[in-house]
Design a protein around this motif. Structure first.
Motif, PDB file in Angstrom:
ATOM      1  N   ILE A  55       2.707  14.564  -3.960  1.00  0.00           N
ATOM      2  CA  ILE A  55       3.233  13.953  -2.743  1.00  0.00           C
ATOM      3  C   ILE A  55       3.711  15.014  -1.764  1.00  0.00           C
ATOM      4  CG2 ILE A  55       5.136  12.556  -1.831  1.00  0.00           C
ATOM      5  CD1 ILE A  55       4.820  10.787  -4.358  1.00  0.00           C
TER       6      ILE A  55
ATOM      7  N   LYS B 209       0.833  -1.212   0.000  1.00  0.00           N
ATOM      8  CA  LYS B 209       0.000   0.000   0.000  1.00  0.00           C
ATOM      9  C   LYS B 209       0.865   1.257   0.000  1.00  0.00           C
ATOM     10  CE  LYS B 209      -3.909  -2.135   2.405  1.00  0.00           C
ATOM     11  NZ  LYS B 209      -4.723  -2.152   3.663  1.00  0.00           N
ATOM     12  N   PHE B 210       1.957   1.230   0.733  1.00  0.00           N
ATOM     13  CA  PHE B 210       2.876   2.368   0.756  1.00  0.00           C
ATOM     14  C   PHE B 210       3.461   2.603  -0.629  1.00  0.00           C
ATOM     15  CE2 PHE B 210       7.145   4.027   2.565  1.00  0.00           C
ATOM     16  CZ  PHE B 210       6.689   5.341   2.539  1.00  0.00           C
TER      17      PHE B 210
ATOM     18  N   LYS C  80       0.832   6.194  -7.608  1.00  0.00           N
ATOM     19  CA  LYS C  80      -0.408   6.910  -7.921  1.00  0.00           C
ATOM     20  C   LYS C  80      -0.210   8.412  -8.072  1.00  0.00           C
ATOM     21  CE  LYS C  80      -5.159   7.488  -6.217  1.00  0.00           C
ATOM     22  NZ  LYS C  80      -6.135   7.112  -5.153  1.00  0.00           N
ATOM     23  N   TYR C  81       0.663   9.010  -7.245  1.00  0.00           N
ATOM     24  CA  TYR C  81       0.787  10.466  -7.216  1.00  0.00           C
ATOM     25  C   TYR C  81       2.151  10.903  -7.731  1.00  0.00           C
ATOM     26  CZ  TYR C  81      -3.220  10.005  -4.089  1.00  0.00           C
ATOM     27  OH  TYR C  81      -4.451   9.691  -3.552  1.00  0.00           O
TER      28      TYR C  81
ATOM     29  N   ARG D 245       2.151   1.821  -3.486  1.00  0.00           N
ATOM     30  CA  ARG D 245       1.103   2.310  -4.387  1.00  0.00           C
ATOM     31  C   ARG D 245       0.956   3.819  -4.309  1.00  0.00           C
ATOM     32  NH1 ARG D 245      -0.612   1.737  -8.116  1.00  0.00           N
ATOM     33  NH2 ARG D 245      -2.875   1.914  -7.884  1.00  0.00           N
ATOM     34  N   TRP D 246       1.238   4.393  -3.162  1.00  0.00           N
ATOM     35  CA  TRP D 246       1.174   5.855  -3.004  1.00  0.00           C
ATOM     36  C   TRP D 246       2.128   6.539  -3.980  1.00  0.00           C
ATOM     37  CZ3 TRP D 246       4.220   9.344   0.532  1.00  0.00           C
ATOM     38  CH2 TRP D 246       3.574  10.565   0.751  1.00  0.00           C
TER      39      TRP D 246
END
Length: 277
Positions: A153, A140-141, A147-148, A143-144
């Motif tokens: 960020i 999940k980290f 995604k951005y 994916r951040w």
């Protein structure tokens, strides 16, 4: 621009100053720019050599295995020293770079005149739990970052700085430091950093028994506001024989950006107290 080549990477480094050699290794999303203010000071007194870790900055991985793990990055430090003909050297690290350095020193600290650990730990995952929990968290980290973009960020960190940027956002010169951080992170490829995150952060074990067997002078530095690494810093200082511990009041995770003058002074004092024999 200076590079040296390993089997699977072309590693970037900067080499300034003269005197006792200090190799510096940064943390996640950082690169040689993280040390810029520290380098400007220390290079007047010693030889300061900052390198870009795999998946960061100007370093390029050229093939598989990618080496996004503590053992390979520890070996990269030694490879750089070999490339420069350094038999022994001081090693200055931050966060993820410190994970790799401590793990290497647990097995062999013979090349390290000193080891300086800032805002770091002896695990390779600051997140506890079983392997699946750790894997899911770091997925999940990662994916951040996928995604951005960097502008998004940095904008998000201004609002929710978390443990890594809290000290910067709360500092008196937050805008200046954030501008430096923004410049720094833009050297990185977000997708490659995401791959690094999924691969590197796997082991929550601080390996206390191995800490007790480390055989070089160690200085541990942490910031009062660096909530994620206070406990791990104190643990290392308590378990590594003869280790010294310094807490920076009012400072967070990014000590080289938030308090470069003090960090430079403490590093210089420590290496002068433990010169290369």
């Amino acid at each position: 621009m200076a590079f040296f080549t390993t089997d699977t990477a072309r590693i970037y480094f900067e080499d300034t100053g003269m005197g006792e050699p200090v190799i510096a290794l940064h943390g996640l999303i950082e690169n040689t720019l993280y040390w810029k203010s520290v380098s400007d000071t220390l290079a007047r007194h010693c030889r300061f050599i900052a390198m870009d870790m795999r998946a960061h900055g100007y370093t390029v991985v050229t093939g598989e295995p990618f080496g996004f793990d503590a053992e390979t990055i520890g070996n990269d430090i030694i490879a750089l020293a070999d490339h420069l003909g350094l038999e022994r050297f001081h090693l200055l690290t931050h966060s993820t770079g410190g994970f790799a350095a401590v793990r290497h020193a647990m097995n062999d600290a013979g090349r390290f005149a000193t080891l300086i650990l800032t805002n770091t730990g002896s695990f390779t995952s600051p997140i506890p739990g079983d392997l699946e929990t750790i894997r899911q968290f770091h997925h999940k980290f990662a994916r951040w970052f996928e995604k951005y973009d960097w502008e998004e960020i940095i904008a998000g960190l201004r609002i929710k700085p978390g443990p890594f940027f809290r000290g910067i956002v709360e500092s008196d010169n937050a805008e200046e430091i954030m501008a430096t951080a923004h410049e720094m992170v833009q050297r990185g490829d977000r997708n490659i950093i995401a791959a690094f995150i999924r691969s590197f952060y796997t082991d929550p074990d601080p390996r206390v028994e191995d800490l007790r067997n480390m055989q070089c002078p160690v200085l541990v530095v942490y910031g009062e506001k660096d909530d994620l690494f206070i406990e791990s810093s104190r643990l290392m200082a308590a378990e590594i024989p003869g280790a010294e511990l310094i807490e920076y009041k009012g400072i967070g995770h990014m000590t080289a950006l938030e308090a470069p003058g003090r960090l430079s002074e403490d590093v210089l004092g420590f290496i002068k107290a433990h010169p290369i024999q």
